[in-house]
Each structure stands twice: as C-alpha cells, then as structure tokens.
Enzyme design. Structure first.
Site, PDB file in Angstrom:
ATOM      1  N   MET A   1      13.539 -45.434   1.579  1.00  0.00           N
ATOM      2  CA  MET A   1      14.307 -44.529   1.638  1.00  0.00           C
ATOM      3  C   MET A   1      15.795 -44.726   1.078  1.00  0.00           C
ATOM      4  O   MET A   1      16.170 -45.819   0.756  1.00  0.00           O
ATOM      5  CB  MET A   1      14.864 -44.906   3.245  1.00  0.00           C
ATOM      6  CG  MET A   1      15.919 -43.831   3.798  1.00  0.00           C
ATOM      7  SD  MET A   1      16.203 -44.092   5.768  1.00  0.00           S
ATOM      8  CE  MET A   1      16.710 -45.799   5.837  1.00  0.00           C
ATOM      9  N   CYS A   2      16.260 -43.755   0.372  1.00  0.00           N
ATOM     10  CA  CYS A   2      17.613 -43.648  -0.361  1.00  0.00           C
ATOM     11  C   CYS A   2      18.267 -42.494   0.184  1.00  0.00           C
ATOM     12  O   CYS A   2      17.984 -41.590   0.769  1.00  0.00           O
ATOM     13  CB  CYS A   2      17.245 -43.642  -1.744  1.00  0.00           C
ATOM     14  SG  CYS A   2      15.850 -44.855  -2.295  1.00  0.00           S
ATOM     15  N   GLY A   3      19.666 -42.579  -0.658  1.00  0.00           N
ATOM     16  CA  GLY A   3      20.341 -41.444  -0.471  1.00  0.00           C
ATOM     17  C   GLY A   3      20.979 -40.783  -1.626  1.00  0.00           C
ATOM     18  O   GLY A   3      21.397 -41.810  -2.554  1.00  0.00           O
TER      19      GLY A   3
END
Length: 222
Positions: free
Chosen positions: A1-3
């Site tokens: 999960m990344c932004g």
C-alpha cells in the site's frame, strides 16, 4: 500500500508555495504509507550547473567528502539538508557519479539533473516533511510518495522516488510480479541496484531503455 501526490504550478507566482501545499498532501497520505516517504522538487536555478541529490545513509556528513569534492571539481557548491546533501557543479555527470561511487560507498546517489532535488527517508511522513523543511521549498512542480513496505525492507534505499535519468524520477503504487527475473536480466546488462525493491527495478528498466534509445539516436545521426 502506497500513497502518491503530485502538484504542478503553471504560474510562477505560486512557485514559492509548492512546498507548503506538497507537504500538506504528503501529511494526508501518511495512512497510506506510514513507514517511509520521499519527494522530488523541480526548481530551475541554472542552465549550466548540475545538481546531485546525495544521501549519507546511516552516517554523518563528512567534512572530508566536502573537501575532496571541492578539490576534485570546479565551481562546487554544497547545501546540507538533514542527512542529505545537494551538490552543485558544472562538471560532467558521468565523471561526478563515477567518482562518488568509486570513493564513497556509504553515499547513496538519489538523483541528479539541472532542476531536480530528491529527498527520502524512513519514518512517519509527517516527521519526514518536518525533517527536510519541505514547507519552505519552492519550485515549479513536485511529486511525493508514502510507502507501506511490501516488496523490500524498510530502508532509505527502498524508499521512493527512484531516479531514472537526468531530471527524471519514478514513484509507483502496487507491486511488480516479475521484478526478480527482470533485476537479474538488468544486472547482466550492467545495471546496479541499491535495494530489493520492485520499483527500483522498474526505474532501472526505464533508465536502461532511455540509454539504449540515446545510443541508437547517436548512431543514426552519425
């Protein structure tokens, strides 16, 4: 999960506010990647000088390094930002990068170009924004990334952005299923990697492709 966040100002009058808005965007993406973060700022200061974003990974910035660099290359200026350093000189990038890699294996070359400056660090994005004083930085555009480690260890080497060439970088959300096979192929072709991160492989692939295209263009012109 990344932004992932990005911002581009067409009007120069807003350039001084780039860091302020980008830091707020990274803050809001902390929940998408609480273990590391990084960002790239594009700020054209000179058409002749190259800037090198260097990270002194797990060590303090050495005075000997500053002395060596200034003795080796012309018109050198150095800006220290936390455990990163922005080195500026008109010397050829291949010569500068080769010198650093040969003599300082504790220094991570994060990126280079005439415009780009890259900073990245392990930790909570909110703290990283403060550490590098992002709010005070200015420029025409920038990109940021927060990371939840899935494909490699939580290290500075494993954080985004990754340089893909002069004034270019890559951030990535998701995972690459074939990155181990691709890494082995790129290593055979002479590429080197600082981590086992899948995105670094993607950056290496892009960089390798760009180098081949430039070589082909040069051959065709000749």
């Amino acid at each position: 999960m990344c932004g992932i966040v990005g911002l581009y100002f067409k009007k120069k009058k807003f350039h001084k506010q780039l860091g302020k808005y980008l830091s707020g965007m990274l803050d809001n993406m902390s929940s998408r990647g609480p273990d590391s973060a990084g960002f790239a700022i594009y700020n054209n200061n000179s058409k002749k000088l190259y800037k090198y974003s260097l990270c002194f990974n797990d060590c303090s910035i050495s005075k000997n390094f500053e002395i060596d660099i200034k003795n080796k290359f012309n018109d050198v200026s150095i800006k220290v930002v936390s455990n990163h350093l922005i080195l500026q000189t008109s010397s050829n990038p291949k010569i500068v990068i080769s010198f650093i890699k040969k003599n300082y294996n504790n220094i991570l070359i994060v990126g280079y170009g005439k415009s780009i400056e890259i900073f990245k660090q392990v930790g909570n994005p909110k703290q990283i924004v403060k550490k590098f004083n992002l709010e005070k930085l200015s420029g025409s555009h920038g990109i940021g990334h927060t990371r939840m480690a899935t494909e490699s260890a939580i290290t500075i080497d494993g954080s985004h952005p990754y340089s893909t060439g002069e004034d270019e970088c890559l951030v990535h959300n998701g995972s690459l299923s074939n990155h181990n096979n691709l890494r082995r192929e790129l290593i055979k072709q002479g590429k080197s990697f600082d981590s086992y991160n899948d995105t670094e492989v993607a950056a290496g692939y892009i960089s390798n492709s760009l180098e081949k295209n430039k070589s082909l263009e040069k051959t065709l012109k000749n």
